[in-house]
Design a protein around this motif. Sequence first.
Motif, PDB file in Angstrom:
ATOM      1  N   ARG A 106       1.051  -1.130   0.290  1.00  0.00           N
ATOM      2  CA  ARG A 106      -0.122   0.087  -0.083  1.00  0.00           C
ATOM      3  C   ARG A 106       0.897   1.405   0.143  1.00  0.00           C
ATOM      4  NH1 ARG A 106      -3.272   0.587   5.497  1.00  0.00           N
ATOM      5  NH2 ARG A 106      -3.101   2.747   5.028  1.00  0.00           N
ATOM      6  N   GLN A 107       0.435   2.571  -0.560  1.00  0.00           N
ATOM      7  CA  GLN A 107       1.256   3.564  -0.683  1.00  0.00           C
ATOM      8  C   GLN A 107       0.391   4.542  -0.129  1.00  0.00           C
ATOM      9  OE1 GLN A 107       3.863   5.184  -4.060  1.00  0.00           O
ATOM     10  NE2 GLN A 107       1.674   5.043  -4.658  1.00  0.00           N
ATOM     11  N   ASP A 108       1.125   5.284   1.090  1.00  0.00           N
ATOM     12  CA  ASP A 108       0.342   6.340   1.705  1.00  0.00           C
ATOM     13  C   ASP A 108       1.131   7.677   1.710  1.00  0.00           C
ATOM     14  OD1 ASP A 108      -2.046   5.381   3.544  1.00  0.00           O
ATOM     15  OD2 ASP A 108      -0.221   3.763   3.054  1.00  0.00           O
TER      16      ASP A 108
ATOM     17  N   LYS B 242       5.708   3.615   1.313  1.00  0.00           N
ATOM     18  CA  LYS B 242       5.351   2.261   0.528  1.00  0.00           C
ATOM     19  C   LYS B 242       5.388   1.141   1.418  1.00  0.00           C
ATOM     20  CE  LYS B 242       6.992   4.334  -3.751  1.00  0.00           C
ATOM     21  NZ  LYS B 242       6.061   4.338  -4.878  1.00  0.00           N
ATOM     22  N   SER B 243       4.494   0.514   1.924  1.00  0.00           N
ATOM     23  CA  SER B 243       4.494  -0.494   2.937  1.00  0.00           C
ATOM     24  C   SER B 243       4.046  -1.952   2.239  1.00  0.00           C
ATOM     25  CB  SER B 243       3.408  -0.171   3.955  1.00  0.00           C
ATOM     26  OG  SER B 243       3.727   1.263   4.649  1.00  0.00           O
ATOM     27  N   LYS B 244       4.812  -2.776   2.701  1.00  0.00           N
ATOM     28  CA  LYS B 244       4.921  -4.254   2.280  1.00  0.00           C
ATOM     29  C   LYS B 244       3.794  -4.932   3.368  1.00  0.00           C
ATOM     30  CE  LYS B 244       7.819  -7.754   1.133  1.00  0.00           C
ATOM     31  NZ  LYS B 244       9.367  -8.183   0.888  1.00  0.00           N
ATOM     32  N   LEU B 245       2.840  -5.627   2.564  1.00  0.00           N
ATOM     33  CA  LEU B 245       1.614  -6.242   3.264  1.00  0.00           C
ATOM     34  C   LEU B 245       1.648  -7.770   3.418  1.00  0.00           C
ATOM     35  CD1 LEU B 245      -1.575  -4.252   1.731  1.00  0.00           C
ATOM     36  CD2 LEU B 245      -0.219  -3.759   3.706  1.00  0.00           C
ATOM     37  N   THR B 246       1.715  -8.241   4.708  1.00  0.00           N
ATOM     38  CA  THR B 246       1.696  -9.660   4.838  1.00  0.00           C
ATOM     39  C   THR B 246       0.277 -10.147   5.303  1.00  0.00           C
ATOM     40  OG1 THR B 246       2.775  -9.364   6.751  1.00  0.00           O
ATOM     41  CG2 THR B 246       4.171  -9.592   4.760  1.00  0.00           C
ATOM     42  N   ASP B 247      -0.186 -11.562   5.233  1.00  0.00           N
ATOM     43  CA  ASP B 247      -1.239 -12.019   6.038  1.00  0.00           C
ATOM     44  C   ASP B 247      -1.468 -11.591   7.535  1.00  0.00           C
ATOM     45  OD1 ASP B 247      -1.806 -12.812   3.242  1.00  0.00           O
ATOM     46  OD2 ASP B 247      -1.111 -14.907   3.596  1.00  0.00           O
ATOM     47  N   ASP B 248      -0.406 -11.910   7.988  1.00  0.00           N
ATOM     48  CA  ASP B 248      -0.323 -11.602   9.507  1.00  0.00           C
ATOM     49  C   ASP B 248      -0.069 -10.321   9.947  1.00  0.00           C
ATOM     50  OD1 ASP B 248       2.114 -11.667   8.793  1.00  0.00           O
ATOM     51  OD2 ASP B 248       2.871 -13.043  10.383  1.00  0.00           O
ATOM     52  N   GLN B 249      -0.045  -9.354   9.132  1.00  0.00           N
ATOM     53  CA  GLN B 249       0.310  -7.968   9.444  1.00  0.00           C
ATOM     54  C   GLN B 249      -0.593  -6.859   8.714  1.00  0.00           C
ATOM     55  OE1 GLN B 249       4.050  -6.538   7.652  1.00  0.00           O
ATOM     56  NE2 GLN B 249       4.093  -4.984   8.655  1.00  0.00           N
ATOM     57  N   THR B 250      -1.111  -5.822   9.592  1.00  0.00           N
ATOM     58  CA  THR B 250      -1.879  -5.057   8.900  1.00  0.00           C
ATOM     59  C   THR B 250      -1.185  -3.757   9.425  1.00  0.00           C
ATOM     60  OG1 THR B 250      -3.138  -4.888  11.114  1.00  0.00           O
ATOM     61  CG2 THR B 250      -4.243  -6.127   9.233  1.00  0.00           C
ATOM     62  N   VAL B 251      -1.000  -2.808   8.191  1.00  0.00           N
ATOM     63  CA  VAL B 251      -0.351  -1.371   8.548  1.00  0.00           C
ATOM     64  C   VAL B 251      -1.385  -0.427   8.869  1.00  0.00           C
ATOM     65  CG1 VAL B 251       0.934   0.320   7.309  1.00  0.00           C
ATOM     66  CG2 VAL B 251       1.382  -2.127   6.688  1.00  0.00           C
ATOM     67  N   SER B 252      -1.062   0.345  10.069  1.00  0.00           N
ATOM     68  CA  SER B 252      -2.103   1.145  10.503  1.00  0.00           C
ATOM     69  C   SER B 252      -1.334   2.506  10.698  1.00  0.00           C
ATOM     70  CB  SER B 252      -2.519   0.672  12.023  1.00  0.00           C
ATOM     71  OG  SER B 252      -3.237   1.819  12.527  1.00  0.00           O
ATOM     72  N   LEU B 253      -1.667   3.491   9.682  1.00  0.00           N
ATOM     73  CA  LEU B 253      -1.041   4.638   9.617  1.00  0.00           C
ATOM     74  C   LEU B 253      -2.282   5.673  10.099  1.00  0.00           C
ATOM     75  CD1 LEU B 253       0.943   4.234   6.317  1.00  0.00           C
ATOM     76  CD2 LEU B 253       1.590   4.289   8.580  1.00  0.00           C
ATOM     77  N   GLY B 254      -1.743   6.639  10.797  1.00  0.00           N
ATOM     78  CA  GLY B 254      -2.568   7.754  11.287  1.00  0.00           C
ATOM     79  C   GLY B 254      -2.708   8.876  10.426  1.00  0.00           C
ATOM     80  N   GLU B 255      -3.454   9.999  11.106  1.00  0.00           N
ATOM     81  CA  GLU B 255      -3.882  11.208  10.022  1.00  0.00           C
ATOM     82  C   GLU B 255      -2.444  12.012   9.838  1.00  0.00           C
ATOM     83  OE1 GLU B 255      -6.510  12.227   8.461  1.00  0.00           O
ATOM     84  OE2 GLU B 255      -6.697  10.272   8.277  1.00  0.00           O
TER      85      GLU B 255
ATOM     86  N   ASN C 163      -1.147   9.726 -13.851  1.00  0.00           N
ATOM     87  CA  ASN C 163      -0.054   8.667 -14.229  1.00  0.00           C
ATOM     88  C   ASN C 163       0.575   8.438 -13.176  1.00  0.00           C
ATOM     89  OD1 ASN C 163       1.681  11.158 -13.596  1.00  0.00           O
ATOM     90  ND2 ASN C 163       2.781  10.977 -15.541  1.00  0.00           N
ATOM     91  N   CYS C 164       0.428   8.443 -11.731  1.00  0.00           N
ATOM     92  CA  CYS C 164       1.122   8.152 -10.555  1.00  0.00           C
ATOM     93  C   CYS C 164       0.429   6.595 -10.110  1.00  0.00           C
ATOM     94  CB  CYS C 164       0.947   9.030  -9.433  1.00  0.00           C
ATOM     95  SG  CYS C 164       1.890  10.552  -9.938  1.00  0.00           S
ATOM     96  N   THR C 165       1.066   5.897  -9.452  1.00  0.00           N
ATOM     97  CA  THR C 165       0.558   4.743  -8.683  1.00  0.00           C
ATOM     98  C   THR C 165      -0.372   5.035  -7.801  1.00  0.00           C
ATOM     99  OG1 THR C 165       2.694   4.697  -7.644  1.00  0.00           O
ATOM    100  CG2 THR C 165       2.365   3.228  -9.544  1.00  0.00           C
ATOM    101  N   ALA C 166      -1.453   4.159  -7.538  1.00  0.00           N
ATOM    102  CA  ALA C 166      -2.385   4.535  -6.597  1.00  0.00           C
ATOM    103  C   ALA C 166      -1.840   4.672  -5.163  1.00  0.00           C
ATOM    104  CB  ALA C 166      -3.387   3.283  -6.641  1.00  0.00           C
ATOM    105  N   GLN C 167      -2.584   5.527  -4.346  1.00  0.00           N
ATOM    106  CA  GLN C 167      -1.941   5.892  -3.122  1.00  0.00           C
ATOM    107  C   GLN C 167      -3.264   5.763  -2.130  1.00  0.00           C
ATOM    108  OE1 GLN C 167      -0.869  10.055  -3.742  1.00  0.00           O
ATOM    109  NE2 GLN C 167       0.172   9.486  -5.799  1.00  0.00           N
ATOM    110  N   LEU C 168      -3.425   6.635  -1.157  1.00  0.00           N
ATOM    111  CA  LEU C 168      -4.443   6.445  -0.027  1.00  0.00           C
ATOM    112  C   LEU C 168      -4.623   5.049   0.523  1.00  0.00           C
ATOM    113  CD1 LEU C 168      -7.307   8.472  -2.378  1.00  0.00           C
ATOM    114  CD2 LEU C 168      -5.833   9.495  -0.582  1.00  0.00           C
ATOM    115  N   GLY C 169      -3.594   4.357   0.530  1.00  0.00           N
ATOM    116  CA  GLY C 169      -3.481   3.204   1.458  1.00  0.00           C
ATOM    117  C   GLY C 169      -4.201   2.014   0.604  1.00  0.00           C
ATOM    118  N   VAL C 170      -4.725   2.278  -0.516  1.00  0.00           N
ATOM    119  CA  VAL C 170      -5.172   1.107  -1.209  1.00  0.00           C
ATOM    120  C   VAL C 170      -4.519   0.104  -1.375  1.00  0.00           C
ATOM    121  CG1 VAL C 170      -6.611   0.473  -3.484  1.00  0.00           C
ATOM    122  CG2 VAL C 170      -6.873   2.945  -2.323  1.00  0.00           C
TER     123      VAL C 170
END
Length: 423
Positions: free
Chosen positions: A181-183, A224-237, A259-266
Amino acid sequence: MDRKRNWAGNFQYSTSNWHEPDSVEEVQQLVSRLKKLRVIGTRHSFNSIADSNENMVSLKKLNKVLSIDREKETVTVEAGIKFGDLCSVLQQHGYALHNLASLPHISVAGACATATHGSGNGNQNLAAAVRAMEVVTWDGSIVTFSKEKSEDEFHGAVVGLGGLGVVTKLTLDVHPSHQMRQDVYENLPLAQLDQHFEPIFSSAYSVSLFTDWQDERFNQVWLKSKLTDDQTVSLGEEFYGAKAAKENLHPVPGVGAENCTAQLGVPGDWLDRMPHFRMDFTPSKGQELQSEYIMVRKHAYDALYAISEIREQIAPHLLICEVRTIAQDELWLSPSYKQDSVAIHFTWQDRWAEVQKVLPLIEAQLEPFQAKPHWGKLFTTSPAKIQSLYEKMPAFQQLLRKYDPNGKFRNTYLNQYIFNEVE
């Protein structure tokens, strides 16, 4: 025939003798026949590093994935393949690369030859993924460089600046595919980096800071955060005083983000988050110049503060400046050789007359930190200074003489910056 230009349009190659071989055999025949030549990838260098007065050899037709070895976790490719095309094939087979540059449109061989990099405290440059490399040398014969065969020569050859011959094949390490995901956060004060540089840059798998140097802040932080099955990334405001963006953003202020890669934590596949720009959008051509300086990471805040002192001279000519980190490696001509590094990258407006006057000011500010310019971008650092920054430079000179004894692959750039010879 019109002479060709590079991707940005700022550099015109010095010959109209271009060759586009279809096979390795054809490369061997060309090398045997021609007295002098240089190799070109996707023409993303901004200077004369790939130029030739006599013959240019383009690898654009050598662009296939040759094999994937699941046991060794490697992929073998032809040298002219673009990262974006390679990534699509790897994803189909469940694999990923450790990192990518901001653009996926560059060739694998060209990026490796110039030590091009992505970002991340734990991520080495793109060339560090190379495990083996086939090169057509001066007499048309093929030489294989690999970690297993001769680790020392291999470390000298990977970032080879095109000086050993025509790289035709590379074997790269791969890793299991993953989601990311990208924030993006806006308006990070420069002062935050004084005490918090390490936690900021270790807060995600890959971190980039962008500033237009209009004041002492970073317009945007890309995580840019790597996502795994046992880990959820929690980012604040909030992130060290920066506020979470509410819409997709382009690094350059005022430019649309389509033309940028998707952001907003998707969440999305690694290849759709690791670069800043999407493969299916070719970035605008002919509208920018680029410079980059790489130095020991511990100097990061001091170096950025030094740049900030001359921001009034920089800002009028700048599109955007990006700060990234790179893990150390063992490659002789990598700017991150044996040092965890920080890179300060400048994307300029296409006005070389003005930029040419600003670069010496930047280089003077970075002089205390032994900053190394990116091999394929614009700089005014002297050849003698550049040679003094690489402890393995004498060994690299010997390596080039061994595999190219008659200087078939040397050009003005190599003669100047590697051998300190003025033509």
